[in-house]
Design an enzyme around this catalytic site. Structure first.
Site, mmCIF file in Angstrom:
data_model
loop_
_atom_site.group_PDB
_atom_site.id
_atom_site.type_symbol
_atom_site.label_atom_id
_atom_site.label_comp_id
_atom_site.label_asym_id
_atom_site.label_seq_id
_atom_site.Cartn_x
_atom_site.Cartn_y
_atom_site.Cartn_z
ATOM 1 C CB ILE A 1 44.680 -4.366 12.722
ATOM 2 C CG1 ILE A 1 44.901 -2.953 12.987
ATOM 3 C CG2 ILE A 1 45.169 -5.637 13.399
ATOM 4 C CD1 ILE A 1 44.664 -2.531 14.449
ATOM 5 C CG ASN B 1 47.797 -4.602 7.369
ATOM 6 O OD1 ASN B 1 47.607 -4.576 6.094
ATOM 7 N ND2 ASN B 1 47.779 -3.536 8.032
ATOM 8 C CD GLU C 1 36.718 5.693 26.382
ATOM 9 O OE1 GLU C 1 35.255 5.825 25.897
ATOM 10 O OE2 GLU C 1 37.153 6.678 26.638
#
Length: 552
Positions: free
Chosen positions: A286, A289, A302
């Site tokens: 992520i 990006n 989690e």
């Protein structure tokens, strides 16, 4: 188009779903047995992708096997391909405006209805799918697919009501009088990706449910090993009134589905439960990006745990033993909160009888098919898990770990691993450090006088910080231990096992390598999926532009 908001609506009183016992001769056992028999008669089931409310069959088919009888398939499911994911994202974004602007009371009503369906009409069907597909016994399935799922939906509605009610407590006096301020809690701009695990059907409901409840649209990628129970859950949400496109059900290869979703400019958030290694990789991907995104995505995860019990010399031995057996071996240790590290005072372990009592109780555990109600331990989820767990046991043996009981497995029919207790003299041996995710407990015995230094070991041994329990009858010991272990666990228990957090009672989550600690089962998680906007309105305009201090 926004519907009229014609009143202020108050959510009904909320309470935890009552647990049913499933004892011999009970109506609930009869109902569950009938649901199981019907499901076994009708399987294998076909599970499509669901995009914009329509079933889509890719033709690329995989099986979800029954882990305690792996010759049989519970279902076969169609994996989403690139076109299906593209259509799912486009469809979700098209559904977003109408869903986000739906009056809050109507979104709340949908999820309250979903809770009623989960605890009523769908209860035994969801439980049967969880037993057959994920290998849970009746009690564990009741905790998960009935009680916790209903609690997530009901308490979620209550938490969002509280969130929306949080408004500025004051408006400016004096020169700025006649001004009104308010806060909107908008959905994120784009779509949320929910990636759910095999081990809790309820998490399959909560991961897409939390962002959807506050107006987001969601791509939901279920675990391959929980596909059928999650498909039933999707049907439940559809019946409750979740509109087409709001939650897109896209089973498929994790790497491909996730990579395509997080490479979209309108990817707005990740709601993830799974392994620490995968979560760290997704975070890095992520980050790579960031330049293509319209905003900064919210990342909520989690992940793993290496959870502990610390037994002080003042502990109630019998209670500590029973709590330890439950925490280590319920659902075959396949909980992120499961106990895997046990630190016991030498006086308790030897003269106190802890060792003898522990081994006596573990020897009593019945292992086998969850279709037999007297079996406490069932199968681990699949062959890869079976091999991994036995591999860790072999590593422990090679490192001079003493197998006190168990240590064997049999995968001829199902993936069964015997409850295993390992005694180690090395507090940083492999099974004290690394997550096993199976029915394996490693014990380290410390001298009573070394209690404080042992707490330092507990804090420093593992990368995780999810759950932990302290067993002592001395209140000062409990308080001092908690302070010393301040960052070692996100959920701490006194004289209670380290598993079993209840929605609305113990907000759940850990930090360090265990995740972002956004506390599922509380209001905290909902903050992550809204983007607040402050609105200020003036009723009386300014008569001049100068400040009072400019006057001479």
């Amino acid at each position: 188009m926004t519907s009229a908001q014609l009143g202020i609506f108050k959510v009904p009183d909320i309470d935890n779903e009552p647990m049913r016992s499933y004892g011999p001769g009970s109506p609930e056992r009869k109902g569950l047995e009938e649901a199981l028999a019907q499901m076994e008669e009708d399987m294998p089931f076909e599970v499509p992708c669901i995009v914009n409310g329509k079933p889509i069959k890719s033709g690329n088919v995989f099986q979800q096997k029954i882990p305690f009888d792996h010759a049989r398939d519970l279902c076969y499911y169609h994996e989403a391909n690139q076109k299906i994911i593209t259509d799912a994202i486009d469809g979700a974004l098209a559904a977003k405006e109408e869903w986000e602007t739906l009056p809050w009371n109507d979104r709340a009503a949908i999820f309250l209805k979903a809770a009623e369906l989960a605890s009523g009409k769908y209860r035994y069907k969801l439980m049967a799918a969880t037993i057959l597909g994920q290998g849970k016994n009746a009690w564990q399935a009741e905790i998960d697919a009935a009680a916790e799922l209903s609690d997530f939906f009901r308490f979620g509605v209550k938490f969002v009501e509280e969130l929306y009610s949080q408004q500025p407590p004051k408006n400016s006096p004096g020169a700025w009088k006649n001004v009104f301020s308010r806060v909107e809690y908008r959905a994120l701009e784009g779509f949320v990706l929910a990636v759910s695990p095999f081990n809790f059907t309820a998490i399959g409901g909560n991961l897409p449910g939390v962002p959807a409840l506050v107006g987001n649209v969601v791509l939901w990628k279920p675990s391959p090993a929980a596909t059928y129970s999650n498909y039933i859950l999707y049907q439940l949400l559809e019946e409750a009134g979740v509109p087409p496109g709001v939650i897109q059900f896209v089973p498929g290869p994790p790497a491909e589905v996730v990579a395509q979703a997080i490479s979209h400019p309108l990817f707005a958030g990740l709601h993830f439960t799974g392994s620490t290694a995968i979560f760290k990789k997704l975070w890095k991907d992520i980050a790579q990006n960031l330049d293509i995104y319209k905003g900064y995505p919210r990342i909520v995860g989690e992940t793993g745990g290496k959870n502990f019990h610390v037994v002080h010399s003042s502990a109630d031995v019998e209670n500590a033993v029973f709590q330890t057996v439950r925490a280590a071996f319920e659902y075959q240790g396949q909980k992120c909160s499961a106990l895997s590290r046990l630190y016991v005072s030498s006086s308790v372990w030897n003269a106190g009888g802890f060792k003898e009592k522990l081994l006596e109780q573990v020897a009593r555990i019945k292992v086998g098919s969850p279709l037999k109600f007297d079996n406490f331990v069932g199968p681990v989820i699949h062959k890869a898990s079976f091999d991994k767990i036995l591999g860790y046991i072999e590593k422990a043996k090679a490192a001079d770990g003493e197998i006190l009981i168990g240590g064997t497995g049999d995968d001829s029919v199902g993936y069964f691993v015997q409850p295993t207790v390992i005694l180690t003299k090395d507090p940083k041996s492999v099974t004290m450090v690394e997550e096993v995710f199976g029915p394996v407990l490693t014990v380290y015995v410390f001298e009573d006088s070394d209690y404080n230094s042992t707490l330092d070991l507990v804090d420093s041994t593992s990368q995780y910080a999810l759950t932990g329990s302290i067993f002592a009858s001395n209140r000062k010991v409990l308080v001092d231990s908690t302070n010393r272990l301040r960052n070692a666990a996100g959920n701490v228990y006194y004289n209670e096992k380290c598993t079993g957090a209840v929605v609305g009672q113990q907000p759940f989550g850990g930090a360090r390598g265990s995740g972002t600690n956004d506390k599922a089962g509380s209001i905290s998680i909902f903050y992550r999926f809204v983007s607040a906007r402050s609105i200020k309105e003036g009723f009386v305009g300014l008569k001049e532009y100068e400040y009072p201090s400019n006057l001479m």
